[in-house]
Design an enzyme around this catalytic site. Structure first.
Site, short mmCIF file in Angstrom:
data_model
loop_
_atom_site.label_atom_id
_atom_site.label_comp_id
_atom_site.label_asym_id
_atom_site.label_seq_id
_atom_site.Cartn_x
_atom_site.Cartn_y
_atom_site.Cartn_z
N TYR A 1 1.97 1.36 18.09
CA TYR A 1 0.88 0.71 17.35
C TYR A 1 -0.45 1.44 17.64
CZ TYR A 1 -2.94 -2.47 16.34
OH TYR A 1 -4.14 -2.99 15.90
N ASN B 1 4.01 2.25 7.83
CA ASN B 1 2.96 1.37 7.30
C ASN B 1 1.57 1.87 7.63
OD1 ASN B 1 2.75 -1.54 6.13
ND2 ASN B 1 4.83 -1.31 6.93
N PHE C 1 -7.44 -3.26 5.77
CA PHE C 1 -6.88 -4.04 6.88
C PHE C 1 -5.36 -3.92 6.95
CE2 PHE C 1 -10.65 -6.66 5.69
CZ PHE C 1 -11.27 -6.74 6.92
N LYS D 1 -2.95 3.96 15.17
CA LYS D 1 -4.39 3.79 14.90
C LYS D 1 -5.13 5.08 15.25
CE LYS D 1 -4.53 -0.42 13.39
NZ LYS D 1 -4.89 -0.70 12.01
N SER E 1 -8.95 -0.16 16.45
CA SER E 1 -8.80 -1.09 17.58
C SER E 1 -9.28 -0.42 18.86
CB SER E 1 -7.32 -1.44 17.71
OG SER E 1 -7.07 -2.07 18.93
N ILE F 1 0.83 -1.22 0.00
CA ILE F 1 0.00 0.00 0.00
C ILE F 1 0.86 1.27 0.00
CG2 ILE F 1 -2.10 -0.95 1.07
CD1 ILE F 1 -1.03 0.44 3.72
P1 NAD Z 1 -2.68 -9.57 9.89
O1 NAD Z 1 -1.27 -9.20 10.12
O2 NAD Z 1 -3.05 -11.00 9.92
O3 NAD Z 1 -3.18 -8.94 8.51
C1 NAD Z 1 -2.66 -7.75 7.97
C2 NAD Z 1 -2.32 -8.04 6.53
O4 NAD Z 1 -1.80 -6.86 5.93
C3 NAD Z 1 -1.26 -9.13 6.36
O5 NAD Z 1 -1.71 -10.06 5.39
C4 NAD Z 1 -0.01 -8.39 5.89
O6 NAD Z 1 0.78 -9.17 5.07
C5 NAD Z 1 -0.65 -7.21 5.17
N1 NAD Z 1 0.18 -6.00 5.12
C6 NAD Z 1 0.84 -5.40 6.12
N2 NAD Z 1 1.46 -4.29 5.68
C7 NAD Z 1 1.16 -4.17 4.36
C8 NAD Z 1 1.48 -3.23 3.35
N3 NAD Z 1 2.25 -2.19 3.62
N4 NAD Z 1 1.00 -3.43 2.10
C9 NAD Z 1 0.23 -4.50 1.82
N5 NAD Z 1 -0.11 -5.42 2.73
C10 NAD Z 1 0.34 -5.26 3.99
O7 NAD Z 1 -3.56 -8.77 10.95
P2 NAD Z 1 -5.10 -8.92 11.32
O8 NAD Z 1 -5.17 -9.49 12.67
O9 NAD Z 1 -5.84 -9.53 10.22
O10 NAD Z 1 -5.47 -7.38 11.45
C11 NAD Z 1 -6.02 -6.65 10.37
C12 NAD Z 1 -6.16 -5.20 10.78
O11 NAD Z 1 -6.97 -5.12 11.95
C13 NAD Z 1 -4.84 -4.53 11.13
O12 NAD Z 1 -4.88 -3.20 10.65
C14 NAD Z 1 -4.83 -4.56 12.64
O13 NAD Z 1 -4.06 -3.52 13.17
C15 NAD Z 1 -6.30 -4.40 12.96
N6 NAD Z 1 -6.65 -4.96 14.27
C16 NAD Z 1 -6.33 -6.25 14.55
C17 NAD Z 1 -6.63 -6.77 15.79
C18 NAD Z 1 -6.27 -8.19 16.14
O14 NAD Z 1 -6.25 -8.53 17.31
N7 NAD Z 1 -6.01 -9.07 15.20
C19 NAD Z 1 -7.27 -5.98 16.76
C20 NAD Z 1 -7.60 -4.68 16.41
C21 NAD Z 1 -7.28 -4.16 15.16
C1 UD1 Z 2 -3.36 -6.91 22.79
C2 UD1 Z 2 -2.71 -5.58 22.52
C3 UD1 Z 2 -3.74 -4.65 21.90
C4 UD1 Z 2 -4.32 -5.27 20.64
C5 UD1 Z 2 -4.94 -6.61 21.03
C6 UD1 Z 2 -5.54 -7.24 19.82
C7 UD1 Z 2 -0.97 -5.45 24.27
C8 UD1 Z 2 -0.53 -4.74 25.50
N1 UD1 Z 2 -2.18 -5.06 23.77
O1 UD1 Z 2 -4.41 -6.65 23.66
O2 UD1 Z 2 -3.18 -3.41 21.58
O3 UD1 Z 2 -5.32 -4.44 20.08
O4 UD1 Z 2 -3.91 -7.43 21.60
O5 UD1 Z 2 -5.29 -8.54 19.65
O6 UD1 Z 2 -0.28 -6.29 23.72
N2 UD1 Z 2 -2.47 -12.81 28.57
C9 UD1 Z 2 -1.84 -13.70 29.42
N3 UD1 Z 2 -0.85 -14.48 28.90
C10 UD1 Z 2 -0.47 -14.44 27.58
C11 UD1 Z 2 -1.13 -13.52 26.73
C12 UD1 Z 2 -2.11 -12.72 27.26
O7 UD1 Z 2 -2.14 -13.77 30.60
O8 UD1 Z 2 0.45 -15.16 27.19
C13 UD1 Z 2 -3.56 -11.96 29.11
C14 UD1 Z 2 -3.27 -10.48 29.02
O9 UD1 Z 2 -2.61 -10.02 30.15
C15 UD1 Z 2 -4.70 -9.93 28.87
C16 UD1 Z 2 -5.46 -11.04 28.13
O10 UD1 Z 2 -4.68 -12.22 28.32
O11 UD1 Z 2 -5.29 -9.78 30.13
C17 UD1 Z 2 -5.59 -10.78 26.64
O12 UD1 Z 2 -4.29 -10.52 26.12
P1 UD1 Z 2 -4.05 -10.35 24.53
O13 UD1 Z 2 -4.67 -11.47 23.80
O14 UD1 Z 2 -2.58 -10.11 24.33
O15 UD1 Z 2 -4.88 -9.06 24.17
P2 UD1 Z 2 -4.83 -7.58 24.80
O16 UD1 Z 2 -3.84 -7.46 25.88
O17 UD1 Z 2 -6.23 -7.20 25.14
#
Ligand code: NAD
Ligand code: UD1
Length: 336
Positions: free
Chosen positions: A149, A99, A80, A153, A124, A59
């Site tokens: 991160y 990014n 995404f 966002k 997020s 992107i």
């Molecule tokens: P992911 O890493 O599995 O997916 C992101 C995708 O974007 C990957 O396939 C990666 O290869 C691609 N990518 C990264 N940088 C790129 C670039 N510059 N150009 C083209 N492709 C690129 O992550 P996900 O869990 O599917 O998350 C998707 C979105 O949702 C992200 O923006 C993430 O920050 C947001 N989000 C995720 C979570 C979570 O817990 N998974 C929580 C809140 C928000």
């Molecule tokens: C994490 C990210 C958050 C992101 C989210 C999405 C951090 C500090 N925050 O959130 O920014 O949006 O993931 O996926 O990393 N836990 C354990 N042991 C482990 C892993 C997690 O006890 O090995 C606990 C954590 O302390 C928390 C809960 O499980 O209480 C969930 O953790 P996690 O899955 O990492 O998510 P977040 O901390 O909510």
């Protein structure tokens, strides 16, 4: 009408692409595979017998984006693509801002050049930082982020709001995800983290499958139901459906919308371990450890705005999340 999905090979993207294809949308995916593999979208095609158009690229490469916008009749973008590890963002802040902020800016510039005005952005719950109270609704205070991160966002959300004010043609939806977990019920697609997982459910699954010895529970002295951290876990297929609902949003007449996508219910770490054990009949080895730096005690959503305006709500239970996470992990012990 075609939907451009950036980062569509990733975890949430691939599940959403599946839902889009099932709803007969024409889908173009762009991905640089920095955190995914082409295999995820091959599996999507196996599940639904339809295929997205897939183009490998970045992107941040505006000439690549121009080629995409010139080649397909794109009306909407679901964005995404981005980097998502909190811990990595603290050691590589420049990569994260490049990014997640610059990449997003380039995408916006090229959307404007080609008069593509509709955008859905993956944000997020991390933008809320340490909650003043729970549940969190969309008017709760944002910006108290504690890592690059989360800040990336928050910054991009602000940019999108300003763009929507300045350009009356733009229609932008920000979706704030809570804690996405689970996998498609087929067990063919799911979350495939690089290296040792940071997040709770992938970590538990890898302990269950024997790849990791035990789970560290980060703190049992929080002011929560049992002292461990409480989060709003949401099934990734519910999240995928939330994107379809946002795409088809007819109720809101605002041009800039923010919706929480969560279940509205929090679960503690110990509750999650117990649910996983109940569903899989596997004992999870765990040890109570120190709190993880940057963690908050509890966080869950008020998702009522999404229900009111998008007609969407999360339908799947914690048991569904555990069953589907496990099914994916068991069938794919080493990921894709
Ligand atoms: P992911 O890493 O599995 O997916 C992101 C995708 O974007 C990957 O396939 C990666 O290869 C691609 N990518 C990264 N940088 C790129 C670039 N510059 N150009 C083209 N492709 C690129 O992550 P996900 O869990 O599917 O998350 C998707 C979105 O949702 C992200 O923006 C993430 O920050 C947001 N989000 C995720 C979570 C979570 O817990 N998974 C929580 C809140 C928000
Ligand atoms: C994490 C990210 C958050 C992101 C989210 C999405 C951090 C500090 N925050 O959130 O920014 O949006 O993931 O996926 O990393 N836990 C354990 N042991 C482990 C892993 C997690 O006890 O090995 C606990 C954590 O302390 C928390 C809960 O499980 O209480 C969930 O953790 P996690 O899955 O990492 O998510 P977040 O901390 O909510």
């Amino acid at each position: 009408m075609a939907i451009l999905v950036t980062g569509g090979a990733g975890y949430i993207g691939s599940h959403t692409v599946l839902r889009l294809l099932e709803q007969n949308y024409k889908v173009i995916v762009i991905d640089n595979y920095s955190n995914s593999s082409p295999e995820s979208l091959k599996r999507v095609s196996e599940i639904c017998n339809r295929s997205p158009i897939v183009q490998q690229g970045d992107i941040c490469d505006r000439y690549f984006l121009r080629k995409i916008f010139e080649s397909y009749p794109i009306t909407d973008v679901i964005h995404f693509a981005g980097l998502k590890s909190v811990s990595e963002s603290c050691v590589k802040p420049i990569e994260y801002y490049h990014n997640n902020v610059c990449g997003g800016m380039i995408l916006l510039e090229e959307m404007q050049r080609y008069c593509v005005n509709r955008l859905i952005f993956s944000s997020s719950a991390t933008v809320y930082g340490e909650p003043e109270r729970v549940p969190l609704d969309e008017l709760s205070k944002v910006g108290g982020t504690t890592n690059p991160y989360g800040t990336s966002k928050y910054i991009f959300e602000r940019i999108l709001e300003d763009v929507s004010i300045a350009n009356p043609k733009m229609n932008i939806t920000v979706l704030r995800y809570f804690n996405p977990v689970g996998a498609h019920q087929s067990g063919k697609i799911g979350e495939d983290p690089n290296g040792i997982p940071n997040n709770l459910i992938p970590f538990i699954s890898q302990v269950a499958v024997g790849r990791l010895e035990y789970l560290s529970v980060f703190g049992n002295d929080y002011l929560t139901i049992d002292g461990t951290g409480v989060r709003d876990y949401i099934h990734v297929m519910d999240l995928a459906d939330g994107h379809i609902a946002a795409l088809e949003n007819k109720k809101s007449n605002r041009r800039f919308n923010i919706y929480n996508l969560g279940t509205g219910v929090g679960h503690s770490v110990l509750e999650i371990i117990a649910a996983f054990e109940r569903i899989t009949k596997i004992n999870i080895n765990y040890k109570i450890k120190e709190r993880r730096a940057g963690d908050i005690a509890e966080c869950w959503a008020d998702p009522s705005l999404a229900e009111k305006e998008l007609g969407w709500k999360a339908l799947r239970s914690i048991d569904d999340m555990m069953r589907d996470s496990w099914s994916w992990q068991k069938k794919n012990p080493n990921g894709y």
